[in-house]
Design a protein around this motif. Structure first.
Motif, PDB file in Angstrom:
ATOM      1  N   SER A  98       0.822  -1.208   0.000  1.00  0.00           N
ATOM      2  CA  SER A  98       0.000   0.000   0.000  1.00  0.00           C
ATOM      3  C   SER A  98       0.859   1.263   0.000  1.00  0.00           C
ATOM      4  CB  SER A  98      -0.914   0.005   1.218  1.00  0.00           C
ATOM      5  OG  SER A  98      -0.129   0.041   2.389  1.00  0.00           O
ATOM      6  N   ILE A 127      -3.855  -4.215  -5.270  1.00  0.00           N
ATOM      7  CA  ILE A 127      -3.231  -3.197  -4.418  1.00  0.00           C
ATOM      8  C   ILE A 127      -2.368  -2.257  -5.248  1.00  0.00           C
ATOM      9  CG2 ILE A 127      -1.518  -2.865  -2.570  1.00  0.00           C
ATOM     10  CD1 ILE A 127      -2.756  -5.241  -1.145  1.00  0.00           C
ATOM     11  N   GLU A 130      -4.619   0.257  -7.017  1.00  0.00           N
ATOM     12  CA  GLU A 130      -5.197   1.170  -6.037  1.00  0.00           C
ATOM     13  C   GLU A 130      -4.161   2.195  -5.575  1.00  0.00           C
ATOM     14  OE1 GLU A 130      -7.728  -1.268  -3.336  1.00  0.00           O
ATOM     15  OE2 GLU A 130      -6.868   0.097  -1.838  1.00  0.00           O
ATOM     16  N   THR A 131      -2.959   1.696  -5.270  1.00  0.00           N
ATOM     17  CA  THR A 131      -1.876   2.566  -4.814  1.00  0.00           C
ATOM     18  C   THR A 131      -1.504   3.570  -5.901  1.00  0.00           C
ATOM     19  OG1 THR A 131      -1.024   0.766  -3.466  1.00  0.00           O
ATOM     20  CG2 THR A 131       0.481   2.569  -3.923  1.00  0.00           C
TER      21      THR A 131
END
Ligand code: AVJ
Length: 336
Positions: A98, A127, A130-131
Motif C-alpha cells: 500500500s 493493491i 489502487e496505490t
C-alpha cells in the motif's frame, strides 16, 4: 500493458507478469519442505488476505518496533536520504504494497524537485492499481509504471524509465532470505543498477534477545496467529487438513546466526493429509517445523554483505535508538 500509442504519456501503466506456474511451484516447494528433515515452509506463504491483515496488526503492536522505527527514519530523514542518493528521478519500490512509507520518499523527491516516476513492484495487482491511483492524485505530475510480479523471480523486468533510480527494498524483508539466496538476490540487484543508481535497503538490527523475542511473540498472540495462518493457507491451496490448534508458535533468537528462528511445534503425534500432493505427513509430538527466519544485521556485517554482492555502502541512517537501519548502496564497478 494498458494504454495504446500514447502509452508513454499515460500517468499510470501497470504491467502484469504473473506466470501460470505459481500453483505448480507452490506444490513443489511445499512437498520438498514437508518431506525434509527438519520440516520447513517458506515465509511467503503467510501472506494470503488473512495473513496480510494479521501482519498489518503485527506492525501496530507495542512489541513490534521495526515498522515504527523504519517509518520514523523515513519521516525525519527522507530529504537527506534522497540527497545522498543523488536526487533520483525514479523511485522503484520492491514489495510496495500500500506504499504507506513511500509517501515520505515521494514528498522528499517533490521537495527536491526531482520527482518523476514511481515504479511499484508487487505481487498483488489490486493493491498496485489502487496505490497507483491514490498516488497520482496525491502527487500531481507523477508517472506510475507498476509491475505486478514475484520480484524474486522477475527482478530483471523492472522497467528502465531513464534518469537515475533509487530502488527501495523496505520493511526488513531481506532478513527472510538465507545467506546464499540473499547474496544471489543482492548480486542480481547490483547488476540491475546503473552508475548513478542506488539501492535503499531496510534492515532490522542486532539487539538484546528479550526485545527481539518479544517482538516475535507478542502478548496478544497476533504473531502466533500469523504463524499458524500458513497452515490454513496450505489447507486452502493444497487441500491439506492441518488443525492449527495442534501447533504452537515458537520464536527464538539464534544469537550465533543473528536471526530470529520462527517455528510451529506439533502438540501431538499426528498425521496430516495434503490432498493436492497425494502426501501424508507425520509430525511427532514436540516436532518443530521452521516457517521463517528474520535476520538481524549490524553496520559492519552489512558492509561485508554488500561487498560480496558487488555493492558498496554509501549511506547509513538509523532511528535515534539504533534499532533499525536504512542503508544506501551503489554498484562497485561504477565507484568513483
Ligand atoms: C515482514 C519479513 C520483515 O521478519 O519482521 C513479523 C515478518 N514475522 N513477525 C519480520 C514477521 C513475524 C517481518 N517481515
Amino acid at each position: 500493458m494498458s494504454g495504446g500509442s500514447g502509452a508513454a504519456t499515460e500517468p499510470i501503466e501497470v504491467e502484469v507478469r504473473l506466470g501460470p506456474g505459481g500453483g505448480v511451484e507452490m506444490a513443489r516447494e511445499v512437498r520438498l519442505g514437508l518431506t525434509s528433515r527438519p520440516k520447513e515452509l517458506a515465509p511467503k506463504y503467510f501472506y494470503d488476505d488473512r495473513g496480510s491483515q494479521l501482519f498489518e496488526r503485527i506492525t501496530e503492536l507495542e512489541e513490534y518496533y521495526p515498522t515504527r522505527a523504519e517509518r520514523s527514519i523515513l519521516a525525519s530523514r527522507s530529504v537527506e536520504v534522497l540527497a545522498a542518493a543523488g536526487e533520483p528521478e525514479t523511485l522503484v519500490e520492491l514489495g510496495s504494497g500500500s506504499a504507506a512509507k513511500t509517501r515520505h520518499l515521494l514528498s522528499a523527491m517533490r521537495d527536491l524537485g526531482c520527482l518523476g516516476t514511481y515504479v511499484p513492484v508487487d505481487i498483488s495487482e489490486a493493491i498496485t492499481h489502487e496505490t497507483a491511483q491514490t498516488l497520482v492524485e496525491e502527487f500531481p505530475g507523477l508517472t506510475v509504471r507498476g509491475l505486478v510480479c514475484d520480484f524474486e523471480h522477475d527482478l530483471e523486468r523492472v522497467p528502465d524509465s531513464g534518469g537515475s533510480r533509487l530502488v527501495a527494498f523496505l520493511g526488513g524483508t531481506i532478513g527472510n532470505l538465507y545467506p546464499d539466496a540473499r547474496r544471489a538476490f543482492l548480486s542480481r540487484l547490483a547488476a540491475l543498477l546503473g552508475p548513478a543508481d542506488h539501492l535503499l535497503l531496510g534492515t532490522d538490527l542486532v539487539k538484546e534477545r528479550a526485545r527481539l523475542e518479544a517482538a516475535y511473540d507478542d502478548r496478544q498472540g497476533v504473531t502466533a496467529e500469523f504463524n499458524r495462518n500458513v497452515l490454513l493457507v496450505l489447507n486452502q491451496e493444497l487441500g491439506a487438513d492441518f488443525d492449527p490448534e495442534a501447533f504452537e508458535h515458537v520464536a527464538r533468537y539464534d544469537s550465533g546466526e543473528q536471526r530470529m528462528d520462527i517455528r510451529l511445534r506439533s502438540l501431538a503425534d499426528q498425521e496430516v493429509r495434503v490432498e493436492a500432493l497425494d502426501l501424508t505427513v507425520r509430525f511427532a509430538d514436540g516436532e518443530e517445523m521452521r516457517t521463517e527466519i528474520s535476520t538481524k544485521f549490524t553496520h559492519d556485517g552489512l558492509e561485508r554483505i554488500y561487498e560480496e554482492a558487488g555493492l558498496q555502502m554509501t549511506g547509513w541512517f538509523t532511528d535515534p535508538d539504533g534499532d533499525y537501519a536504512l542503508s544506501l548502496a551503489s554498484p562497485v564497478e561504477f565507484a568513483d
